[in-house]
Scaffold this motif. Structure first.
Motif, PDB file in Angstrom:
ATOM      1  N   SER A  79      -5.718   5.199   8.697  1.00  0.00           N
ATOM      2  CA  SER A  79      -4.616   4.293   8.364  1.00  0.00           C
ATOM      3  C   SER A  79      -3.662   4.148   9.542  1.00  0.00           C
ATOM      4  O   SER A  79      -3.227   3.040   9.884  1.00  0.00           O
ATOM      5  N   LEU A 127      -3.550   2.087   2.951  1.00  0.00           N
ATOM      6  CA  LEU A 127      -3.695   0.632   2.996  1.00  0.00           C
ATOM      7  C   LEU A 127      -4.654   0.085   1.951  1.00  0.00           C
ATOM      8  O   LEU A 127      -4.850  -1.135   1.883  1.00  0.00           O
ATOM      9  N   LEU A 179       3.707  -6.959   4.850  1.00  0.00           N
ATOM     10  CA  LEU A 179       2.878  -5.791   4.564  1.00  0.00           C
ATOM     11  C   LEU A 179       3.798  -4.589   4.399  1.00  0.00           C
ATOM     12  O   LEU A 179       4.513  -4.215   5.326  1.00  0.00           O
ATOM     13  N   LEU A 218      -2.777   0.777  11.621  1.00  0.00           N
ATOM     14  CA  LEU A 218      -1.393   0.317  11.721  1.00  0.00           C
ATOM     15  C   LEU A 218      -0.974   0.156  13.184  1.00  0.00           C
ATOM     16  O   LEU A 218      -0.306  -0.823  13.547  1.00  0.00           O
ATOM     17  N   GLY A 256       0.837  -1.190   0.000  1.00  0.00           N
ATOM     18  CA  GLY A 256       0.000   0.000   0.000  1.00  0.00           C
ATOM     19  C   GLY A 256       0.872   1.240   0.000  1.00  0.00           C
ATOM     20  O   GLY A 256       2.069   1.170   0.308  1.00  0.00           O
ATOM     21  N   VAL A 292       4.038  -0.557   3.466  1.00  0.00           N
ATOM     22  CA  VAL A 292       3.278   0.689   3.357  1.00  0.00           C
ATOM     23  C   VAL A 292       4.260   1.814   3.067  1.00  0.00           C
ATOM     24  O   VAL A 292       5.106   2.147   3.906  1.00  0.00           O
ATOM     25  N   ALA A 319      -2.934  -2.378  -0.336  1.00  0.00           N
ATOM     26  CA  ALA A 319      -2.691  -3.655   0.342  1.00  0.00           C
ATOM     27  C   ALA A 319      -3.971  -4.474   0.420  1.00  0.00           C
ATOM     28  O   ALA A 319      -3.955  -5.706   0.294  1.00  0.00           O
ATOM     29  N   TYR A 322      -8.230   5.290   5.161  1.00  0.00           N
ATOM     30  CA  TYR A 322      -7.333   4.157   4.906  1.00  0.00           C
ATOM     31  C   TYR A 322      -6.571   4.318   3.580  1.00  0.00           C
ATOM     32  O   TYR A 322      -6.311   3.358   2.875  1.00  0.00           O
TER      33      TYR A 322
END
Length: 222
Positions: A111, A26, A99, A115, A13, A101, A29, A23
């Motif tokens: 977001s 993300l 993951l 997280l 993401g 970001v 993702a 978000y």
């Protein structure tokens, strides 16, 4: 790339400065996760994660499964817990999950909250990688990261002048097919930042090409 070749799930993401939606860091993702869960090999996993997927879909509708039908009453924390359960299950099935970001300095509050929830309750075999620029955006991420001492911070030093000049030259060639040698002042203005070098290389390429074209065949001034 090595993780993907080994079969490990990789979700990516990226936050964007101009995209202020929930978000935003993300959603890419979540798209990757939806594609992974949509594969035929994940049919049994989807079935096992029915309730968790339904709750996760309340914050990321792209995820497969039947909705829980209680978006108005469902607490966000339950949705976060459900999504973390989904990530943990995928990690177990795939031998790990990464993951990534990017540009979290532009991440929205939702977001960052998700997280932090993930970092508070990290599933086994899930690796979270975050990139952050300190020269733009806000300071919300460093404060969040400081609350999680288990996180390892790696500072990337600025590129040297030779590397910046090479990036400027390559970006100019990609934009116009050819480019002049970058001026030292332009190299210095990039301050070792590759993103600035790529942008500057694309922007100055037309000017450099026009200057060369204007000089070809021109006679001496009287």
């Amino acid at each position: 790339h090595k993780a993907a070749r080994r079969g490990i799930a990789v979700l990516q993401g990226a936050a964007r400065a101009a995209e202020r939606v929930p978000y935003n860091a993300l959603d890419g993702a979540a798209d990757d996760l939806a594609m992974l869960l949509g594969e035929p090999a994940a049919e049994s996993l989807r079935r096992d994660l029915g309730t968790a997927l339904a709750r996760s879909a309340e914050i990321f509708p792209v995820l497969p499964g039947t909705r829980a039908g209680q978006a108005a009453d469902l607490e966000r924390r339950l949705a976060f817990d459900a999504l973390i359960a989904v990530l943990g299950a995928v990690a177990r099935q795939r031998g790990g999950l990464v993951l990534v970001v990017d540009d979290v300095q532009w991440a929205d509050e939702d977001s960052l909250t998700l997280l932090e929830h993930l970092l508070d309750r990290p599933p086994a075999s899930v690796l979270v990688i975050v990139t952050f620029r300190s020269d733009v955006g806000d300071e919300a991420w460093p404060a969040l990261a400081a609350r999680h001492p288990s996180m390892e911070t790696l500072e990337v030093a600025p590129l040297d002048d030779a590397s910046i000049a090479a990036l400027l030259l390559r970006a100019g060639r990609a934009r116009e097919g050819s480019a002049a040698t970058p001026a030292p002042a332009l190299v210095a203005a990039c301050a070792g930042r590759p993103a600035l070098a790529e942008l500057a290389g694309r922007l100055v390429a037309p000017d450099a090409r026009s200057a060369r074209a204007g000089g070809e065949g021109a006679g001496p001034e009287p």
